[in-house]
Design a protein around this motif. Structure first.
Motif, PDB file in Angstrom:
ATOM      1  N   LEU A   1       3.674  20.086   5.936  1.00  0.00           N
ATOM      2  CA  LEU A   1       2.455  19.679   5.241  1.00  0.00           C
ATOM      3  C   LEU A   1       1.990  18.343   5.824  1.00  0.00           C
ATOM      4  N   TYR A   2       0.720  18.268   6.241  1.00  0.00           N
ATOM      5  CA  TYR A   2       0.150  17.038   6.798  1.00  0.00           C
ATOM      6  C   TYR A   2      -0.780  16.429   5.753  1.00  0.00           C
ATOM      7  N   VAL A   3      -0.507  15.192   5.375  1.00  0.00           N
ATOM      8  CA  VAL A   3      -1.321  14.487   4.381  1.00  0.00           C
ATOM      9  C   VAL A   3      -1.987  13.305   5.073  1.00  0.00           C
ATOM     10  N   ASP A   4      -3.309  13.308   5.090  1.00  0.00           N
ATOM     11  CA  ASP A   4      -4.054  12.272   5.820  1.00  0.00           C
ATOM     12  C   ASP A   4      -4.733  11.311   4.847  1.00  0.00           C
ATOM     13  N   ALA A   5      -4.848  10.043   5.267  1.00  0.00           N
ATOM     14  CA  ALA A   5      -5.640   9.015   4.570  1.00  0.00           C
ATOM     15  C   ALA A   5      -5.112   8.723   3.171  1.00  0.00           C
ATOM     16  N   TYR A   6      -3.821   8.425   3.076  1.00  0.00           N
ATOM     17  CA  TYR A   6      -3.224   8.091   1.774  1.00  0.00           C
ATOM     18  C   TYR A   6      -3.938   6.918   1.116  1.00  0.00           C
ATOM     19  N   GLU A   7      -4.438   5.976   1.913  1.00  0.00           N
ATOM     20  CA  GLU A   7      -5.093   4.789   1.342  1.00  0.00           C
ATOM     21  C   GLU A   7      -6.358   5.153   0.578  1.00  0.00           C
ATOM     22  N   ALA A   8      -6.947   6.334   0.836  1.00  0.00           N
ATOM     23  CA  ALA A   8      -8.112   6.758   0.050  1.00  0.00           C
ATOM     24  C   ALA A   8      -7.710   7.084  -1.380  1.00  0.00           C
ATOM     25  N   LEU A   9      -6.473   7.517  -1.572  1.00  0.00           N
ATOM     26  CA  LEU A   9      -5.964   7.824  -2.910  1.00  0.00           C
ATOM     27  C   LEU A   9      -5.532   6.558  -3.630  1.00  0.00           C
ATOM     28  N   VAL A  10      -4.930   5.631  -2.885  1.00  0.00           N
ATOM     29  CA  VAL A  10      -4.445   4.367  -3.451  1.00  0.00           C
ATOM     30  C   VAL A  10      -5.015   3.231  -2.604  1.00  0.00           C
ATOM     31  N   PRO A  11      -6.294   2.874  -2.844  1.00  0.00           N
ATOM     32  CA  PRO A  11      -6.916   1.851  -1.983  1.00  0.00           C
ATOM     33  C   PRO A  11      -6.347   0.458  -2.165  1.00  0.00           C
ATOM     34  N   THR A  12      -5.819   0.152  -3.367  1.00  0.00           N
ATOM     35  CA  THR A  12      -5.347  -1.211  -3.637  1.00  0.00           C
ATOM     36  C   THR A  12      -4.009  -1.154  -4.353  1.00  0.00           C
ATOM     37  N   PRO A  13      -2.883  -1.118  -3.617  1.00  0.00           N
ATOM     38  CA  PRO A  13      -1.578  -1.112  -4.280  1.00  0.00           C
ATOM     39  C   PRO A  13      -1.361  -2.391  -5.079  1.00  0.00           C
ATOM     40  N   LEU A  14      -0.591  -2.269  -6.142  1.00  0.00           N
ATOM     41  CA  LEU A  14      -0.221  -3.438  -6.930  1.00  0.00           C
ATOM     42  C   LEU A  14       0.870  -4.215  -6.207  1.00  0.00           C
ATOM     43  N   PRO A  15       1.113  -5.473  -6.595  1.00  0.00           N
ATOM     44  CA  PRO A  15       2.209  -6.228  -5.986  1.00  0.00           C
ATOM     45  C   PRO A  15       3.525  -5.466  -6.099  1.00  0.00           C
ATOM     46  N   GLY A  16       4.273  -5.457  -5.012  1.00  0.00           N
ATOM     47  CA  GLY A  16       5.542  -4.748  -5.000  1.00  0.00           C
ATOM     48  C   GLY A  16       5.427  -3.313  -4.533  1.00  0.00           C
ATOM     49  N   GLY A  17       4.202  -2.847  -4.266  1.00  0.00           N
ATOM     50  CA  GLY A  17       4.044  -1.501  -3.744  1.00  0.00           C
ATOM     51  C   GLY A  17       3.630  -0.478  -4.773  1.00  0.00           C
ATOM     52  N   ARG A  18       3.615  -0.827  -6.052  1.00  0.00           N
ATOM     53  CA  ARG A  18       3.206   0.137  -7.066  1.00  0.00           C
ATOM     54  C   ARG A  18       1.701   0.376  -7.008  1.00  0.00           C
ATOM     55  N   SER A  19       1.290   1.482  -7.597  1.00  0.00           N
ATOM     56  CA  SER A  19      -0.131   1.796  -7.674  1.00  0.00           C
ATOM     57  C   SER A  19      -0.492   1.983  -9.136  1.00  0.00           C
ATOM     58  N   TYR A  20      -1.771   2.237  -9.373  1.00  0.00           N
ATOM     59  CA  TYR A  20      -2.241   2.412 -10.742  1.00  0.00           C
ATOM     60  C   TYR A  20      -1.933   3.817 -11.276  1.00  0.00           C
ATOM     61  N   GLY A  21      -1.217   4.619 -10.547  1.00  0.00           N
ATOM     62  CA  GLY A  21      -0.867   5.952 -11.014  1.00  0.00           C
ATOM     63  C   GLY A  21      -1.712   7.042 -10.407  1.00  0.00           C
ATOM     64  N   SER A  22      -2.710   6.680  -9.571  1.00  0.00           N
ATOM     65  CA  SER A  22      -3.569   7.699  -8.985  1.00  0.00           C
ATOM     66  C   SER A  22      -2.808   8.616  -8.040  1.00  0.00           C
ATOM     67  N   ASP A  23      -1.665   8.160  -7.521  1.00  0.00           N
ATOM     68  CA  ASP A  23      -0.878   9.000  -6.608  1.00  0.00           C
ATOM     69  C   ASP A  23       0.317   9.640  -7.298  1.00  0.00           C
ATOM     70  N   ALA A  24       0.382   9.555  -8.621  1.00  0.00           N
ATOM     71  CA  ALA A  24       1.567  10.066  -9.322  1.00  0.00           C
ATOM     72  C   ALA A  24       1.755  11.557  -9.073  1.00  0.00           C
ATOM     73  N   TRP A  25       0.651  12.308  -9.085  1.00  0.00           N
ATOM     74  CA  TRP A  25       0.777  13.751  -8.888  1.00  0.00           C
ATOM     75  C   TRP A  25       1.266  14.077  -7.477  1.00  0.00           C
ATOM     76  N   LEU A  26       0.849  13.261  -6.480  1.00  0.00           N
ATOM     77  CA  LEU A  26       1.276  13.503  -5.102  1.00  0.00           C
ATOM     78  C   LEU A  26       2.761  13.199  -4.946  1.00  0.00           C
ATOM     79  N   ARG A  27       3.219  12.086  -5.526  1.00  0.00           N
ATOM     80  CA  ARG A  27       4.657  11.771  -5.477  1.00  0.00           C
ATOM     81  C   ARG A  27       5.462  12.860  -6.173  1.00  0.00           C
TER      82      ARG A  27
END
Length: 850
Positions: A209-235
Motif C-alpha cells: 500500500l502506497y500512502v502519499d502526502a501524509y502532511e495533508a492529513l496532519v499539516p501541523t503536528p503538536l509538540p512531541g509528534g502528536r496530532s489532533y487526531g485527524s490521522d487516528a483512523w490511518l494509524r
C-alpha cells in the motif's frame, strides 16, 4: 517570454532519475521481509523533492505477484476513513481480494452515516464490485432501508450459494456485534475487517500500500509528534495491516511512537535526498544546458532539489547567451530574476506577500505601488514555472521563490503591502455578501480569513475586528473559515513569541519577518483566538474542549472579545451540566457588558431559565432582549424566536412551536446563517417526532446530513434522538434501537449530559414497548436523576414520574424527585393544564407495548 511547456517537458524527464540506491535497497529488503506483522517504510523528504514520483517508480518496479494500491491524501476526500477504505477496497478487489465480511460491515457503517438513503446498487459504494452486496441488493430491491448487520446477514444467507463463504460470514463474531456498537466503534470494526481480509489474501499474494502526502492529513503536528487526531483512523488501519508492506511518504519523520512505543519496531525511515549529481547533470544536458562548467555550477548550487534545477533551466532558456557562474541556490533565483523586466520583478516581490492571488489581487497591488498591472504582464507572470495554477484563475508562488522575493522588501514595505491586501480582501468579502451568487472560484477561498491574516501582519487589526470578521466568515464560507482564522492567529502568536525569545524583543528583522503587531497586544489576539476556538468547539458539541480554553471565569467582560469568551465558557459548562454556574456568568455579562455581546448574554439567560422550568420568566426576558436587538442582528432575533419555539414545544403547544420555528428560519435566512439554518433542521425533526412521525424520520436524516458537515455532535445526537422517537411511534423498534445508539454516541462525544438523559428518557419508552419493563423503569429513574443533577428539565421529571406511575414503575425516589421539581416549573397557564397535555403526548410513545 517564459517557457512553461519546456518546464513541463523537463519535469517529465525527471522520472528516470529516481534510482536512489539507498531507498531502493530498503524497499527491496522490506519486500523480501514481508511477514505476518505490520511494516511501514517511511519515505521522508522536503516538499518538491519528488516523493510522489518516487512512490510511482517503486510501484512500477514491484514484482507482478504483489498486489498494490495507492492512497493519495492530497485529495481531500481521501482524508476521510469512509472514502479512503472504499477506494482501497475497489483497487485491491480488482486484483482478486475477497471482501465479503468487510463489505457487509461497510454497508452497515454507510447506512449509519446516511440513514436517509436506501441501500441500492446506485447509491451504495462499490455495490457493483461486491458479489455479496450485489447479490443481496438484487434480492432485496424494493425493500425499505435495512441497515442493521443482523438484517444484512439474514439476506446474505439467502443470496450466497457457496456454503463455505456463507458460513464464514454467518459465524464471524465481529459481524454479530456490529449492531451493538457506537458509530465510532463501528468505524474501528470496519477497519479491522478490512485488515483481516487483506491478511487472508496475503497468504496467496503479498500486497503493498502506497500512502502519499501524509502532511495533508496532519499539516501541523503538536509538540512531541502528536496530532489532533485527524490521522487516528490511518494509524488504526496501518497498525492492523499484517502480511503486507506500507510505503508512506511524508515531509517529517513519523513520530507515532509517542502514542505507542511498539510503532518504533514497525516503522523504518528512509531519507529522500536531492537528485544524485549524475542525474542532475543528465537532466540539465537533456534540457539544453550542455556547457560542462555551467552544468556543474548549477548542479552544485541546486543541492539536487528539482525546483532549483527547473529555475536554472528556465533561466538558461530565456538567456542562452548568458555568462557567469551560479554558486548558490539564492544566486540561481537572482540569476533568473535578472532576465525578468524590472516592473515584473517588483510586482512579483509584492505578490510574494499574498498567500494566493488572482488578477484582482495583482491589479490592487500594482495600483497601490504605481506599477503596470495590465493583462499582458499578468499573462507573462503566470506563465512562469514557479506560479502554480489553482482552480478558477487563482495562483500561488512556490514557497522557495517566496522566500527569495520577500528578502528584497523592507519591513515598512511589507507592512504596507499587507495593509493593501487586507483592504482588497475586505472589499471582496463585501461584494460576496451583497452581490450575486459567488463563483465556484470564490467558494474555495475565505476572503475574511485572508483579511485577518494580512491585518495581523500589517499590525492594524484589533481583536474586536478579528471577532467581527470571523462572524461574517461563518456566513460566507462556513465554520472551516473560522478554523483557518484560529490557525493563523495561533501561528502569528507563535512567530511573535519566537521572535521575542530569539532576540529579547529587540531584533528589528525578526519583527519584520514575523510581522509583529505594533497596535494590538498579543494577549488580546490570544483572547480572540481562544474565543473563536471555544465558540467553534461549542458549535461542534465539544464542551470539554471549550471548557479547557476558558479556565478563568472571573475576568472583566467589558470588551466584546472578553464577554464572548466568558459566554462560551458558560455555555460549555451548561452543556456539561453546571447550570447554576453558567447562569451566574450569563447574568454577569448581561449586567456588566454594554456592547454587542449583551443581547447574546440576555438570550443565554432566557435559554437557561427555560431549561430550569421558568417558562414565564424566559419568555418575558426573550421579548425584552428582542426589543433591544439591533436591526442588523437577525441571528440573535432568530435565536430568540427559536428559543421560544422550544419553550412552546416543551409546553406541548405544537402549533405555536411550528409558527415560531418558521419565524426563526426567516430571520436566519435574512442573516444567511449556516449554523442557524442547520439547527432549524434539527428542531424541525424534533417537532415532527411529536406531530408527524413519518415526516420526522426523513427530516431527522436531513438534519444529520447537514450537522455532519458542520461537525456538530450535540445536534447530531438530538437529530438521531428525534429519529428514534419517531421510529418508536411507527413500531420500527430495531431501527429505533440503532438510532438511539447513534444518538448516545454523539451526545457522549459532545459531553451533553442533559441531552443524553433526554434520549434515555425516550429510550425507556422503547424498552417498555418491547417488554423490557425493568430496564425501562431503571432508565426512567436514571434520566430523572440526571435532570436534577444538571438543574434542567423539571417539567420532564414530572413527565417521567407521570409515565412511571401509569406503567406501575414508580417508586419513592422518583416521587421525591417529582416533588422537588414541581415548584420550579412556571408554565404559561396552570401546571394542571400542562400535566394534562403531557399525559396525552406520553400516551403516543407508550402505546403498542409488547
Amino acid at each position: 517570454m517564459p517557457i512553461r511547456p519546456q518546464y513541463r517537458r523537463v519535469s517529465a524527464l525527471q522520472r528516470q532519475f529516481f534510482n536512489r540506491e539507498g531507498i531502493l535497497a530498503a524497499y527491496d529488503e522490506e519486500l523480501r521481509g514481508v511477514a505476518d506483522r505490520p511494516r511501514i517504510l517511511n519515505v521522508v523528504g522536503v516538499g518538491g523533492i519528488g516523493k510522489s514520483r518516487l512512490l510511482q517508480e517503486l510501484r512500477n518496479r514491484t514484482p507482478d505477484h504483489c498486489r498494490t494500491a495507492r492512497l493519495d491524501l492530497q485529495l481531500p476526500t481521501m482524508r476521510q476513513q469512509e472514502d479512503a477504505l472504499a477506494v482501497l477496497r475497489v483497487e485491491f478487489g480488482a486484483q482478486g481480494v475477497q471482501f465479503d465480511r468487510f463489505d457487509i460491515a461497510y454497508a452497515v457503517l454507510w447506512q449509519r452515516v446516511h440513514p436517509q438513503l436506501q441501500l441500492n446498487p446506485k447509491t451504495t459504494p462499490f455495490a457493483q464490485e461486491s458479489e455479496v452486496l450485489r447479490s443481496i441488493l438484487d434480492d432485496a430491491m424494493g425493500l425499505p432501508v435495512f441497515g442493521t448487520a443482523a438484517g444484512l446477514m439474514r439476506l446474505t444467507g439467502r443470496a450466497i450459494t457457496n456454503r463455505k463463504r456463507r458460513q464464514r460470514i454467518e459465524s464471524d463474531p465481529t459481524l454479530q456485534e456490529l449492531d451493538s456498537l457506537s458509530t465510532t466503534e463501528l468505524g474501528h470494526a470496519v477497519s479491522y475487517l478490512f485488515a483481516e481480509e487483506m491478511r487472508a489474501s496475503a497468504a496467496e499474494r503479498p500486497y503493498v500500500l502506497y500512502v502519499d502526502a501524509y502532511e495533508a492529513l496532519v499539516p501541523t503536528p503538536l509538540p512531541g509528534g502528536r496530532s489532533y487526531g485527524s490521522d487516528a483512523w490511518l494509524r488504526d488501519l496501518l497498525g492492523q495491516l499484517h502480511g503486507g508492506l506500507t510505503v508512506l511518504a511524508s515531509r517529517e519523520e513519523l513520530r507515532w511512537a509517542v502514542y505507542d512505543p511498539d510503532w518504533a519496531s514497525v516503522i523504518r525511515r528512509s531519507e529522500l535526498d536531492g537528485l544524485p549529481m549524475a542525474a542532475r547533470l543528465d537532466l540539465l544536458a537533456q534540457a539544453g544546458i550542455t556547457e560542462v562548467p555551467r552544468q556543474r555550477s548549477i548542479a552544485r548550487a541546486s543541492e539536487g532539489l528539482p525546483f532549483y534545477l527547473h529555475l536554472a533551466v528556465d533561466t538558461h532558456l530565456q538567456n542562452a547567451a548568458g555568462r557567469g557562474s551560479t554558486g548558490t541556490a539564492e544566486e540561481i533565483v537572482q540569476r533568473f530574476l535578472q532576465h525578468v523586466s524590472p516592473d515584473e520583478v517588483r510586482i512579483l516581490e509584492l505578490l510574494s506577500m499574498a498567500r494566493t492571488f488572482d488578477f484582482g489581487v495583482f491589479r490592487a497591488v500594482g495600483r497601490a505601488f504605481d506599477l503596470p498591472a495590465n493583462l499582458l504582464i499578468w499573462e507573462s507572470l503566470t506563465a512562469y514555472s514557479f506560479a502554480y495554477p489553482l482552480p478558477e484563475g487563482w495562483f500561488r508562488l512556490h514557497q522557495l521563490m517566496i522566500g527569495a522575493l520577500q528578502r528584497h522588501l523592507s519591513p515598512a514595505v511589507r507592512r504596507h503591502v499587507h495593509g493593501v491586501l487586507r483592504t482588497h480582501w475586505e472589499g471582496l468579502a463585501d461584494r460576496m455578501e451583497h452581490g450575486p451568487a459567488r463563483s465556484p472560484g470564490l467558494a474555495r477561498l475565505s476572503p475574511l480569513r485572508e483579511a485577518v491574516f494580512h491585518g495581523l501582519h500589517a499590525g492594524d487589526i484589533a481583536a474586536e475586528e478579528i471577532q467581527r470578521h470571523a462572524d461574517r466568515a461563518v456566513v460566507l464560507n462556513g465554520r472551516q473559515a473560522v478554523d483557518g482564522i484560529v490557525k493563523d492567529l495561533r501561528d502569528h502568536l507563535a512567530e511573535t513569541q519566537d521572535a521575542a525569545d530569539g532576540a529579547n524583543g529587540s531584533r528589528p528583522e525578526a519583527t519584520a519577518a514575523g510581522g509583529r503587531t505594533g497596535h494590538e497586544a498579543p494577549d488580546s489576539v490570544r483572547d480572540a483566538a481562544d474565543c473563536l476556538e471555544a465558540e467553534a468547539r461549542l458549535d461542534q458539541g465539544d464542551a470539554s474542549g471549550a471548557i479547557a480554553l476558558t479556565p478563568r471565569l472571573d475576568r472583566p467582560v467589558r470588551s466584546l472579545v472578553s464577554a464572548r469568551l466568558a459566554l462560551a465558557g458558560a455555555n460549555a459548562r451548561r452543556i456539561a451540566g453546571e447550570s447554576a454556574l453558567a447562569a451566574s456568568i450569563f447574568e454577569r455579562v448581561w449586567e456588566g457588558h454594554d456592547g454587542a455581546a449583551r443581547t447574546t448574554a440576555g438570550y443565554c439567560m432566557a435559554d437557561i431559565r427555560m431549561w430550569q422550568g421558568d417558562f414565564h420568566g424566559a419568555f418575558a426576558l426573550a421579548e425584552e432582549v428582542h426589543g433591544i436587538c439591533a436591526p442588523e442582528d437577525a441571528v440573535t432575533r432568530g435565536d430568540l424566536k427559536r428559543l421560544m419555539h422550544l419553550g412552546h414545544r416543551f409546553l406541548m403547544d405544537f402549533d405555536g412551536a411550528a409558527r415560531l420555528l418558521a419565524e426563526a428560519e426567516a430571520e436566519y435566512r435574512t442573516a444567511r446563517s449556516v449554523i442557524g439554518s442547520a439547527n432549524i433542521r434539527t428542531n424541525e425533526a424534533e417537532l415532527y417526532a411529536f406531530s408527524d412521525p413519518v415526516a420526522a424520520v426523513e427530516a431527522a436524516a436531513a438534519a444529520v446530513e447537514v450537522q455532519r458537515d458542520l461537525g456538530a455532535q450535540h445536534e447530531i445526537g438530538k437529530a438521531f434522538t428525534a429519529m428514534a422517537m419517531a421510529q418508536t411511534r411507527l413500531g420500527q423498534y430495531e431501527r429505533a434501537a440503532s438510532s438511539y445508539l447513534n444518538a448516545n454516541a454523539a451526545l457522549d462525544r459532545a459531553g451533553y449530559r442533559s441531552g443524553r438523559a433526554r434520549a434515555d428518557m425516550f429510550r425507556a419508552f422503547l424498552l417498555h414497548r418491547i417488554g423490557e419493563r425493568a430496564a425501562a423503569g431503571e432508565l426512567l429513574l436514571h434520566a430523572a436523576r440526571e435532570f436534577e443533577a444538571c438543574e434542567v428539565y423539571p417539567s420532564l421529571i414530572l413527565a417521567i414520574h407521570s409515565a412511571a406511575e401509569g406503567l406501575g414503575l414508580g417508586g419513592e425516589e422518583l416521587t421525591a424527585l417529582a416533588d422537588r421539581a414541581r415548584p420550579t416549573v412556571r408554565p404559561l397557564g396552570s401546571l394542571e393544564e400542562l400535566q394534562g397535555r403531557m399525559d396525552a403526548v406520553l400516551a403516543m410513545f407508550l402505546e403498542g407495548a409488547a
